[in-house]
Design an enzyme around this catalytic site. Structure first.
Site, PDB file in Angstrom:
ATOM      1  N   CYS A 193     -10.651 -18.849 -52.298  1.00  0.00           N
ATOM      2  CA  CYS A 193     -11.240 -18.080 -51.188  1.00  0.00           C
ATOM      3  C   CYS A 193     -12.767 -18.001 -51.275  1.00  0.00           C
ATOM      4  CB  CYS A 193     -10.637 -16.681 -51.150  1.00  0.00           C
ATOM      5  SG  CYS A 193     -10.571 -15.884 -52.764  1.00  0.00           S
ATOM      6  N   HIS A 244     -15.352 -12.025 -47.958  1.00  0.00           N
ATOM      7  CA  HIS A 244     -16.223 -12.448 -49.059  1.00  0.00           C
ATOM      8  C   HIS A 244     -17.573 -12.874 -48.458  1.00  0.00           C
ATOM      9  CE1 HIS A 244     -12.884 -12.124 -51.667  1.00  0.00           C
ATOM     10  NE2 HIS A 244     -12.655 -13.383 -51.963  1.00  0.00           N
TER      11      HIS A 244
HETATM   12  N1  LIG Z   1      -4.874 -12.036 -52.764  1.00  0.00           N
HETATM   13  C1  LIG Z   1      -5.625 -13.088 -52.438  1.00  0.00           C
HETATM   14  O1  LIG Z   1      -6.500 -13.044 -51.576  1.00  0.00           O
HETATM   15  C2  LIG Z   1      -5.395 -14.416 -53.111  1.00  0.00           C
HETATM   16  C3  LIG Z   1      -6.224 -15.476 -52.756  1.00  0.00           C
HETATM   17  C4  LIG Z   1      -5.994 -16.718 -53.333  1.00  0.00           C
HETATM   18  C5  LIG Z   1      -4.973 -16.883 -54.245  1.00  0.00           C
HETATM   19  N2  LIG Z   1      -4.179 -15.823 -54.601  1.00  0.00           N
HETATM   20  C6  LIG Z   1      -3.061 -16.104 -55.526  1.00  0.00           C
HETATM   21  O2  LIG Z   1      -1.845 -16.043 -54.789  1.00  0.00           O
HETATM   22  C7  LIG Z   1      -0.789 -15.558 -55.590  1.00  0.00           C
HETATM   23  C8  LIG Z   1      -0.190 -14.322 -54.936  1.00  0.00           C
HETATM   24  O3  LIG Z   1      -1.189 -13.323 -54.847  1.00  0.00           O
HETATM   25  P1  LIG Z   1      -0.875 -11.887 -54.240  1.00  0.00           P
HETATM   26  O4  LIG Z   1      -2.169 -11.180 -54.200  1.00  0.00           O
HETATM   27  O5  LIG Z   1      -0.092 -12.027 -52.989  1.00  0.00           O
HETATM   28  O6  LIG Z   1       0.077 -11.270 -55.417  1.00  0.00           O
HETATM   29  P2  LIG Z   1       1.124 -10.094 -55.321  1.00  0.00           P
HETATM   30  O7  LIG Z   1       0.823  -9.200 -54.181  1.00  0.00           O
HETATM   31  O8  LIG Z   1       1.205  -9.521 -56.689  1.00  0.00           O
HETATM   32  O9  LIG Z   1       2.535 -10.866 -54.996  1.00  0.00           O
HETATM   33  C9  LIG Z   1       3.155 -11.669 -55.924  1.00  0.00           C
HETATM   34  C10 LIG Z   1       4.427 -12.312 -55.373  1.00  0.00           C
HETATM   35  O10 LIG Z   1       5.006 -13.101 -56.411  1.00  0.00           O
HETATM   36  C11 LIG Z   1       6.313 -12.602 -56.738  1.00  0.00           C
HETATM   37  N3  LIG Z   1       6.501 -12.661 -58.181  1.00  0.00           N
HETATM   38  C12 LIG Z   1       5.852 -11.964 -59.141  1.00  0.00           C
HETATM   39  N4  LIG Z   1       6.331 -12.267 -60.354  1.00  0.00           N
HETATM   40  C13 LIG Z   1       7.314 -13.179 -60.154  1.00  0.00           C
HETATM   41  C14 LIG Z   1       8.211 -13.880 -61.024  1.00  0.00           C
HETATM   42  N5  LIG Z   1       8.178 -13.702 -62.344  1.00  0.00           N
HETATM   43  N6  LIG Z   1       9.088 -14.741 -60.476  1.00  0.00           N
HETATM   44  C15 LIG Z   1       9.137 -14.940 -59.157  1.00  0.00           C
HETATM   45  N7  LIG Z   1       8.316 -14.310 -58.275  1.00  0.00           N
HETATM   46  C16 LIG Z   1       7.421 -13.438 -58.770  1.00  0.00           C
HETATM   47  C17 LIG Z   1       6.331 -11.176 -56.242  1.00  0.00           C
HETATM   48  O11 LIG Z   1       7.673 -10.783 -55.993  1.00  0.00           O
HETATM   49  P3  LIG Z   1       8.158  -9.244 -56.130  1.00  0.00           P
HETATM   50  O12 LIG Z   1       7.647  -8.529 -54.927  1.00  0.00           O
HETATM   51  O13 LIG Z   1       9.626  -9.384 -56.136  1.00  0.00           O
HETATM   52  O14 LIG Z   1       7.576  -8.737 -57.408  1.00  0.00           O
HETATM   53  C18 LIG Z   1       5.502 -11.289 -54.969  1.00  0.00           C
HETATM   54  O15 LIG Z   1       6.277 -11.839 -53.923  1.00  0.00           O
HETATM   55  C19 LIG Z   1      -1.413 -15.268 -56.965  1.00  0.00           C
HETATM   56  O16 LIG Z   1      -1.158 -16.383 -57.803  1.00  0.00           O
HETATM   57  C20 LIG Z   1      -2.888 -15.118 -56.657  1.00  0.00           C
HETATM   58  O17 LIG Z   1      -3.662 -15.469 -57.772  1.00  0.00           O
HETATM   59  C21 LIG Z   1      -4.368 -14.595 -54.047  1.00  0.00           C
END
Ligand SMILES: NC(=O)c1ccc[n+]([C@@H]2O[C@H](COP(=O)([O-])OP(=O)(O)OC[C@H]3O[C@@H](n4cnc5c(N)ncnc54)[C@H](OP(=O)(O)O)[C@@H]3O)[C@@H](O)[C@H]2O)c1
Length: 361
Positions: A158, A251
């Site tokens: 991002c 950002h």
């Molecule tokens: N937030 C941003 O702007 C952004 C930008 C770029 C990249 N990212 C990346 O995108 C990914 C998701 O980010 P997020 O902010 O959406 O995270 P988040 O809100 O913590 O969501 C994580 C997701 O992954 C699932 N999950 C967690 N542990 C798991 C496991 N052991 N096995 C299977 N599924 C699992 C969760 O399911 P449950 O609900 O069942 O726990 C949830 O659906 C991350 O890798 C992050 O680094 C985020």
């Protein structure tokens, strides 16, 4: 029966997953039919699994509320019900790398928001306006994976979206040295102020791994395919500091640039405003009409006023002025969870459909 492509969201209960679900409500080409998350959520309805964690400004779409969430790890079961998936799971890098390839090997294309495969040499990392031709590396990846239609494609981090498109628009002037400081929103860490009260009125001068991504990922985007892999460009060199600031979405980047062919202000602004790519030419459903806009006012771009430009898919630029040490400096702003995350991935999937890489199974 719906002619739309059936889409699964891996990590659909998380913040980025929720953004995918919101952006895909009423999408003309794609329909969310499957949602998968951790074993904690599997077996519950989407509404139950998300519970009080819904973080979008708009309500949860009715069409997804009663979808029974599947377990991301049950790859065959999830893959059997979809034409392709978006990936936004939060697991370790190694686990994500493996599971995304496992989906690809079931002949299910994966368009990922995760960083795990961004440096896999035959995985395209694409901003559709900048390097749509990198999707051609998929043919080499499919040979490695032994698939006919399964592959992984990713979008970049991002943080780079507030300056890499700008530098691309200025390519003819040959930028060769760039200093950028990014001021990054808390939603980039999957958080709101409710989850992260310490960020109210605060600044944290560290975001793990972000500076390396911000310096190196643009070079891969500007690279070319050679012998079946993406070879990164060598120039311009970029040095970056990434700072977490008390902003929910958006950002901002403050950037200094040196050019081999120093342009005038008018040339720079014209290059930004005229910059178009394949998404605009093909009129893809999520493509901004105007990819980059220049704001003349001294106090723009502002997060509060400008972050949703072109539904969060456009890039805002302002404060372009000559510098005493570098040639020019400017401030850029982009929406980190729309253009920088789910929206950027949806646009990649639209490009892949238009290029014939994503089809009905
Ligand atoms: N937030 C941003 O702007 C952004 C930008 C770029 C990249 N990212 C990346 O995108 C990914 C998701 O980010 P997020 O902010 O959406 O995270 P988040 O809100 O913590 O969501 C994580 C997701 O992954 C699932 N999950 C967690 N542990 C798991 C496991 N052991 N096995 C299977 N599924 C699992 C969760 O399911 P449950 O609900 O069942 O726990 C949830 O659906 C991350 O890798 C992050 O680094 C985020």
């Amino acid at each position: 029966m719906s002619e739309k492509l059936k889409v699964g969201i891996l990590g659909g209960t998380g913040m980025v997953g929720q953004r995918f679900i919101s952006l895909l409500e009423n999408h003309p080409w794609f329909e969310v039919t499957t949602i998968a998350a951790s074993p904690r959520s599997a077996g519950k309805t989407y509404e139950e699994a998300v519970g009080g964690r819904w973080k979008m400004d708009t309500p949860m779409p009715e069409a997804v509320k009663n979808i029974i969430v599947k377990n991301v790890n049950e790859v065959e079961a999830v893959a059997a019900s979809v034409d392709f998936v978006f990936s936004a799971v939060d697991m370790t890098k190694e686990e994500i790398k493996k599971i995304e390839e496992d989906y690809a090997k079931t002949e299910t294309p994966v368009v990922s928001n995760n960083s795990a495969h961004r440096w896999t040499p035959d995985v395209p990392m694409v901003v559709p306006e900048i390097n749509p031709e990198h999707m051609k590396v998929i043919e080499f990846q499919k040979k490695r994976l032994g698939t006919t239609r399964g592959f992984v494609a990713v979008k970049p981090n991002c943080s780079i979206q507030s300056y890499a498109p700008v530098l691309t628009a200025w390519k003819e002037f040959e930028p060769y040295e760039v200093v950028a400081t990014t001021y990054q929103a808390i939603s980039g860490a999957g958080k709101t102020f409710k989850d992260w009260p310490e960020m109210v009125g605060n600044i944290i001068p560290y975001i793990g791994g972000e500076e390396e991504k911000s310096e190196k990922e643009p070079l891969r985007i500007w690279g070319e395919i050679k012998d079946g892999v993406i070879v990164p460009a060598a120039s311009p060199v970029i040095t970056c500091q990434c700072i977490r600031v008390p902003v929910l979405n958006g950002h901002t980047a403050a950037v200094f640039v040196k050019f081999k062919k120093k342009p005038t202000k008018e040339q720079l602004i014209a290059a930004l405003e005229n910059f178009k790519g394949v998404p605009q030419e093909l009129d893809l459903p999520s493509a901004p009409k105007q990819f980059i806009r220049y704001l003349e006012e001294d106090n723009r771009p502002q997060v509060a006023l400008d972050v949703n430009f072109e539904n969060g898919m456009g890039i805002n630029v302002g404060r372009l002025r000559e510098d005493t040490v570098y040639d020019w400096k400017f401030v850029g702003l982009s929406h980190n969870t729309v253009r920088g995350a789910a929206g950027g991935a949806v646009l990649c999937a639209e490009l892949l459909k238009a290029q014939g890489y994503i089809t009905k199974k």
